[in-house]
Structure formats: C-alpha cells, structure tokens
Design an enzyme around this catalytic site. Sequence first.
Site, PDB file in Angstrom:
ATOM      1  N   HIS A   1       0.784  -0.930   0.110  1.00 30.82           N
ATOM      2  CA  HIS A   1       0.170   0.124  -0.128  1.00 30.82           C
ATOM      3  C   HIS A   1       1.196   1.296  -0.203  1.00 30.82           C
ATOM      4  O   HIS A   1       0.755   2.231  -0.905  1.00 30.82           O
ATOM      5  CB  HIS A   1      -0.967  -0.108   1.398  1.00 30.82           C
ATOM      6  N   CYS A   2       2.025   1.014   0.532  1.00 21.20           N
ATOM      7  CA  CYS A   2       2.727   2.302   0.746  1.00 21.20           C
ATOM      8  C   CYS A   2       3.083   3.048  -0.212  1.00 21.20           C
ATOM      9  O   CYS A   2       4.027   3.656  -0.602  1.00 21.20           O
ATOM     10  CB  CYS A   2       4.027   1.798   1.813  1.00 21.20           C
TER      11      CYS A   2
END
Length: 339
Positions: free
Chosen positions: A328-329
């Site tokens: 997600h980062c």
Amino acid sequence: MLNPHALGYRMPAEWETHAATWLSWPHNPETWPGKFAPVPRVFVEIVRNLREPVHILVKDRLMAVEVQTLLQQAAIRRPDIYLHEIPTNDCWMRDHGPTFVVQRQETALVDWEFNSWGGKYAPWTQDNLVPSRLAQLLQLPCFTPGIILEGGSIEVNGQGLCLTTEQCLLNPNRNPQLNRQQIEGYLQDYLAVKTVIWLKEGITGDDTDGHIDDLARFINPTTVVCVLESDPKDENFQLLQANYQLLQQHPAGLTVIALPMPAAKYHKGTRLPASYANFYMANGVVLMPIFGDPQDDVALNILRRHLPGRDVIGINCLDLVWGLGAIHCVTQQQPCPPA
C-alpha cells in the site's frame, strides 16, 4: 478559490474503479541498507498482478531502460504500462504522491505538502514536487491545502468516513499550528470527509508515526479489517487491542473483522513494520503483503472470504518491508470519475 468539497469533489474509496495505479520506482539504496538488490523484483510482481494501466515514475532515461529490461525479463509486455521521467527521492508514492478526487466526469489532484514523515530522511525536495508535476503531466486541476499530509495516514470509505491516528496527524512534527478540529476541517474541505475516526497509535517499527494503512482498512462502506496481535507479550498487543476496541465501540456502527499479525520480523536487529493490513485494492484484485509466515494463509483467506469478487494475491514483501513499508505504501490509485 473554492475548495474541492464545495465544488463537489470527493475522495473515492480504494475499491471503487481505478483509471490507473501510480508507482515511483525504487532507486535509493539507503532505504534498504545492504538489501536493495531484490527490491525492484517486488515492484515487478506488483506490476505483473495489476489489471489496470500502470504509470511508473523513473528518475531519468537510464532508469527507464532498466525498468523496461526488468519487465521484459519477467515477460511483462503490456501496452498500458507507462514510464514518466519525473525524479523522486524515494519510492513511497502513497505518501509523496497526490490524492486524486473526483466529481461528475472530472478528476483533480490534491497536492499536500510532504516533509518525509516529520523531517526524518532528507532530502525530500523532489518527492514534494511529485503532485504538482503529475498535475502538469495530466493537465488536471490541482488543489493545494498547504498542510503536511501523507496518503498512508488516512483511510476513507468514500461516503464520508475517514480513519486516522492521533499519533500521526496530531504529531507536532507535521502541522504543529493545527489542532484536531482544524485538521478535520481540512479533511472535510479537500476530501469530503464528514466524520473522522481517531485511533491511537501505530505498530512498532513504523517510522511514519502510526500510519493507518498498517492498522485498519475499509473493505466496504461499513466494514473494517483491523490487525490484532495474539501474543500478549508482543509490544504491539495492547495498542492494537485499544484500536480494535475503539472501532467496535464507535457510533458509526462499523463491522470490525480481526486480521492477524505475522510473527515479529527483524532485520539486523531492527523490528520491521510487517502488517497484512498494508494491502492494495485494485481493479479485480487485492495485492496483500506476505512474509513467509504461518499466518500468511490465514490472512489471505480472511480477505478472500470477505472480498469474494476479487482475486486476493499474496506478494512476498519480506525484502520490501526492510525499507519500512509494503504494497500500500508504494501504490497510489487514480480513480475513475463517475459517469
């Protein structure tokens, strides 16, 4: 100038249809000391499993050739992968990229300020310029709130609810001039948030000061998956219990589903922020980080059970998370505007 909310814009939920996914290709060996070599291959696997156009920022022409070669070696030959020569300091597109907002048939960008998670990793000048450069590239309207905010620190359901943490958004290393009410006002004005649900703090090893995307994630407008630690002796146990109870008791009436944590992961004595909550919901798929852990399959099956319309795919992130982030980062969704 009217703010995005006043003009009818909102930030969609991550599961709403994407026009594309944006990535910043990794190139900073200091982010993964002694372990950079395997990291680009993790990005290759992310690209392989995305079923939508992929836009990749590369710092120069040489890096563009390197990325093209890696993709070709992996037999990834798609016409919907685009490389853009836009320099970055690092690869965390979720945090240095823009937030895309939509209204009717229009898309716009919100260009938050970025200060490398409270001034931790200089320099960050190129990262802070990414949203304005994407606005120029895409020829889209760009709103500038003038406050510091990272994409990984907020999680929305697209219908007015936002999850975040006090540890991050109220941290004096971000916006010391703003109080809780003022920050909520910015989220309302720029993302059309109506209610902010404040959790307490993030997991051990998270250098972002408690990003929500390692803790709790919406999977539909009324359901949240929230990580829980099963070992009472683990340093994450109590703080994750506290966040879970806050979500259960919140008057929004959310359904809260427990997601396990992997066993503690370390590299060179450093506790890593390994969390199954750092997944990415894209068109038709969910890409979830796995860590060669017995809980990998448990977490995958929980998401599969509750997201039957998507393929939930595990991508080994044990190398990536040494950089203190996961799937997600490094991703940022560009939503499709409503028809």
